[in-house]
Design a protein around this motif. Structure first.
Motif, PDB file in Angstrom:
ATOM      1  N   MET A 130      71.631  51.361  14.095  1.00 46.97           N
ATOM      2  CA  MET A 130      70.449  52.214  14.328  1.00 46.97           C
ATOM      3  C   MET A 130      69.188  51.392  14.578  1.00 46.97           C
ATOM      4  SD  MET A 130      70.992  55.539  14.434  1.00 46.97           S
ATOM      5  CE  MET A 130      69.840  56.664  13.647  1.00 46.97           C
ATOM      6  N   ALA A 131      69.134  50.158  14.074  1.00 45.76           N
ATOM      7  CA  ALA A 131      67.981  49.292  14.351  1.00 45.76           C
ATOM      8  C   ALA A 131      67.908  48.996  15.842  1.00 45.76           C
ATOM      9  CB  ALA A 131      68.080  48.002  13.552  1.00 45.76           C
ATOM     10  N   GLU A 132      69.076  48.775  16.450  1.00 45.66           N
ATOM     11  CA  GLU A 132      69.129  48.539  17.902  1.00 45.66           C
ATOM     12  C   GLU A 132      68.776  49.804  18.665  1.00 45.66           C
ATOM     13  OE1 GLU A 132      69.433  45.702  19.722  1.00 45.66           O
ATOM     14  OE2 GLU A 132      69.170  44.855  17.710  1.00 45.66           O
ATOM     15  N   THR A 133      69.214  50.959  18.153  1.00 48.68           N
ATOM     16  CA  THR A 133      68.895  52.237  18.800  1.00 48.68           C
ATOM     17  C   THR A 133      67.390  52.472  18.791  1.00 48.68           C
ATOM     18  OG1 THR A 133      71.014  53.121  18.050  1.00 48.68           O
ATOM     19  CG2 THR A 133      69.396  54.721  18.805  1.00 48.68           C
ATOM     20  N   ILE A 134      66.748  52.175  17.665  1.00 50.56           N
ATOM     21  CA  ILE A 134      65.286  52.320  17.570  1.00 50.56           C
ATOM     22  C   ILE A 134      64.597  51.468  18.637  1.00 50.56           C
ATOM     23  CG2 ILE A 134      63.271  51.742  16.133  1.00 50.56           C
ATOM     24  CD1 ILE A 134      65.033  52.585  13.685  1.00 50.56           C
ATOM     25  N   LYS A 135      65.038  50.213  18.771  1.00 49.50           N
ATOM     26  CA  LYS A 135      64.447  49.319  19.777  1.00 49.50           C
ATOM     27  C   LYS A 135      64.668  49.849  21.189  1.00 49.50           C
ATOM     28  CE  LYS A 135      65.251  45.092  17.105  1.00 49.50           C
ATOM     29  NZ  LYS A 135      66.050  43.866  17.091  1.00 49.50           N
ATOM     30  N   ASN A 252      67.617  53.383   5.043  1.00 50.99           N
ATOM     31  CA  ASN A 252      69.003  53.490   5.532  1.00 50.99           C
ATOM     32  C   ASN A 252      68.967  54.501   6.667  1.00 50.99           C
ATOM     33  OD1 ASN A 252      71.739  53.633   6.004  1.00 50.99           O
ATOM     34  ND2 ASN A 252      72.311  54.305   3.950  1.00 50.99           N
ATOM     35  N   PHE A 253      68.546  54.040   7.844  1.00 50.31           N
ATOM     36  CA  PHE A 253      68.273  54.918   8.980  1.00 50.31           C
ATOM     37  C   PHE A 253      69.323  56.016   9.132  1.00 50.31           C
ATOM     38  CE2 PHE A 253      66.776  50.621  10.642  1.00 50.31           C
ATOM     39  CZ  PHE A 253      65.466  50.795  10.207  1.00 50.31           C
ATOM     40  N   GLU A 254      68.871  57.283   9.062  1.00 50.59           N
ATOM     41  CA  GLU A 254      69.792  58.418   9.145  1.00 50.59           C
ATOM     42  C   GLU A 254      69.788  59.069  10.517  1.00 50.59           C
ATOM     43  OE1 GLU A 254      68.804  61.075   5.941  1.00 50.59           O
ATOM     44  OE2 GLU A 254      69.046  59.492   4.443  1.00 50.59           O
ATOM     45  N   SER A 255      68.575  59.290  11.060  1.00 50.68           N
ATOM     46  CA  SER A 255      68.472  59.923  12.374  1.00 50.68           C
ATOM     47  C   SER A 255      67.146  59.555  13.028  1.00 50.68           C
ATOM     48  CB  SER A 255      68.578  61.454  12.254  1.00 50.68           C
ATOM     49  OG  SER A 255      67.424  61.965  11.576  1.00 50.68           O
ATOM     50  N   ILE A 256      67.119  59.754  14.344  1.00 51.41           N
ATOM     51  CA  ILE A 256      65.894  59.534  15.120  1.00 51.41           C
ATOM     52  C   ILE A 256      65.673  60.795  15.951  1.00 51.41           C
ATOM     53  CG2 ILE A 256      64.789  58.151  16.932  1.00 51.41           C
ATOM     54  CD1 ILE A 256      66.917  55.921  16.191  1.00 51.41           C
ATOM     55  N   LYS A 257      64.465  61.326  15.890  1.00 53.50           N
ATOM     56  CA  LYS A 257      64.103  62.449  16.748  1.00 53.50           C
ATOM     57  C   LYS A 257      62.923  62.029  17.611  1.00 53.50           C
ATOM     58  CE  LYS A 257      65.909  66.318  14.089  1.00 53.50           C
ATOM     59  NZ  LYS A 257      65.609  67.497  13.268  1.00 53.50           N
TER      60      LYS A 257
END
Length: 326
Positions: A130-135, A252-257
Motif C-alpha cells: 500500500m505504500a507503493e500504491t500511495i506513491k 497499517n494502511f487499510e484503504s485509500i479513497k
C-alpha cells in the motif's frame, strides 16, 4: 530466495506479533529467541515453536545458525543491542524508532557499513504494498499537486509504564508520532525547511501529546498530531490542487479513497490480504541480505537519519532530554 534464519532479541508484545507472523511465512525459519529471563524466553519459544531459547542476548548473537536478528527491546536499548548484533556478525532488523536519537542511529549505521552487514528500521508501513500504491496515486496527478497533509495517530496507552519512563525513551513521539513523520516523508520527502511544534508533557517529563507543523520546499506543509492519552481515527489526508486522498490507518494502511474537487469519491484502493503486515519488512530484509545490500530501498538509511534528526529537534524545542543522553 533461500530460507533466512532469524533470531528475536526481546520477548515482549511486538516480538510475539512478529514471531506469529514469521511462523506462517515460507522461506523463514525462526531459530532462536532471547530474553534477560530464561523462563520468559523458554515460554516464548514454546508458544511459537522456536527451536532455541536463550537467557541472555549475548548467547543469541553468538549462535552460528542465526543470520538476521530482529530487535524488539525499548528504544533506549536499540543502539546497544544493535551494536552487539553487528559486532557478532549478525544482520539487523531494528524496531522503530530506530534509536533514541540521531547520534545513536549514525553509530549503528556506521558500524553496519564497517562490518559490511545489513541494518534497517522496522518501520513496517514503508515496506507494505500500500505504500507503493500511495506513491502511485500521488504520482499519477489525479489529485494535482499535493500541497498540504494532515496525519494523526493517538492511542489510549499512557497506562503502559514503558511509554512514560524517560530512561526508556518513552513518550508519544518515538512510539506513535514517528508514524506521522513517516507518512509526511512518504508524501513530501525529507527536505524539511521549518519545524514548529507544541507539546503537553506527562508528570514524568516525556511528551503525552504533541502537534507538529513541518514546512517543505514550494510551500508544502504537513500538520501532524500524536498522543498516548486519547483515541483517534488514525487517518492521513493529502490535499492537492485537483482533489484529495484519504488514507485509513497510517499505522497499517487499510484503504485509500481519492476525492475530486466536488468532494466525490472517484477511486478506491483496498489493502491486499496479509498475514499481519509485518511480513513485508522481513521479506524485504531477506531480499536485501541475499543481494549483499547494507540497507533496504524501502527504508533507506538517509530517511531514517532525517526523521531521527527531526525528532531530535522536536525534543530540543520541548526541552525533553533522556537521562542517558550526554
Amino acid at each position: 530466495m533461500e530460507t533466512i534464519k532469524i533470531g528475536i532479541l526481546g520477548a515482549g508484545r511486538i516480538a510475539s506479533v512478529l514471531a506469529d507472523t514469521m511462523v506462517k511465512m515460507p522461506k523463514v525459519e525462526l531459530v532462536g529467541v532471547a530474553s534477560r529471563s530464561f523462563d520468559k524466553a523458554q515460554e516464548f519459544a514454546s508458544r511459537f515453536s522456536v527451536k532455541k531459547a536463550f537467557g541472555s542476548y549475548e548467547e543469541l548473537v553468538k549462535d552460528p545458525e542465526i543470520q538476521l536478528i530482529y530487535i524488539a527491546t525499548p528504544h533506549s536499548e536499540h543502539c546497544r543491542n544493535a551494536k552487539l548484533c553487528l559486532e557478532n556478525g549478525k544482520h539487523v532488523l531494528c524496531e522503530k524508532s530506530f534509536a533514541a536519537n540521531a547520534s545513536q542511529a549514525e553509530e549503528m549505521i556506521a558500524l553496519a557499513k564497517e562490518k559490511r552487514l545489513f541494518i534497517t528500521e522496522a518501520m513496517w508501513v514503508r515496506y507494505m504494498p500500500m505504500a507503493e500504491t500511495i506513491k502511485k496515486v500521488i504520482n499519477s496527478g489525479i489529485i494535482g499537486e499535493p500541497m498540504t497533509l494532515t496525519a494523526n495517530l493517538c492511542y489510549l496507552i499512557s497506562d503502559k509504564p514503558r511509554l512514560v519512563q524517560p530512561e526508556l525513551a518513552g513518550g508519544a513521539l518515538l512510539d506513535v508520532g514517528v508514524y506521522t513523520l513517516n507518512f509526511a516523508s512518504l508524501i513530501f520527502g525529507d527536505e524539511v525547511t521549518d519545524i514548529k511544534s507544541s507539546v503537553v508533557k506527562t508528570n514524568t517529563g516525556v511528551d503525552a501529546q504533541n502537534s507538529i507543523t513541518l514546512t517543505y520546499p514550494g510551500g508544502k506543509m504537513a500538520i501532524l498530531n500524536s498522543s498516548i492519552r486519547v483515541i483517534s481515527d488514525r487517518q492521513g489526508i493529502v490535499y492537492g490542487t485537483r482533489g484529495y486522498m484519504v488514507v485509513e490507518n497510517i499505522n497499517n494502511f487499510e484503504s485509500i479513497k481519492v476525492y475530486n474537487t466536488e468532494r466525490k469519491v472517484i477511486e478506491t484502493y483496498e489493502r491486499p490480504q496479509q498475514i499481519s503486515g509485518y511480513e513485508y519488512q522481513i521479506e524485504a530484509s531477506a531480499e536485501a541480505i541475499e543481494k549483499s545490500l547494507t540497507e533496504c530501498p524501502q527504508m533507506p538509511h538517509k530517511t531514517t537519519l532525517n526523521i531521527m534528526n527531526v525528532m531530535d529537534e522536536l525534543r530540543r524545542q520541548w526541552g525533553i532530554r533522556y537521562p542517558f543522553e550526554v
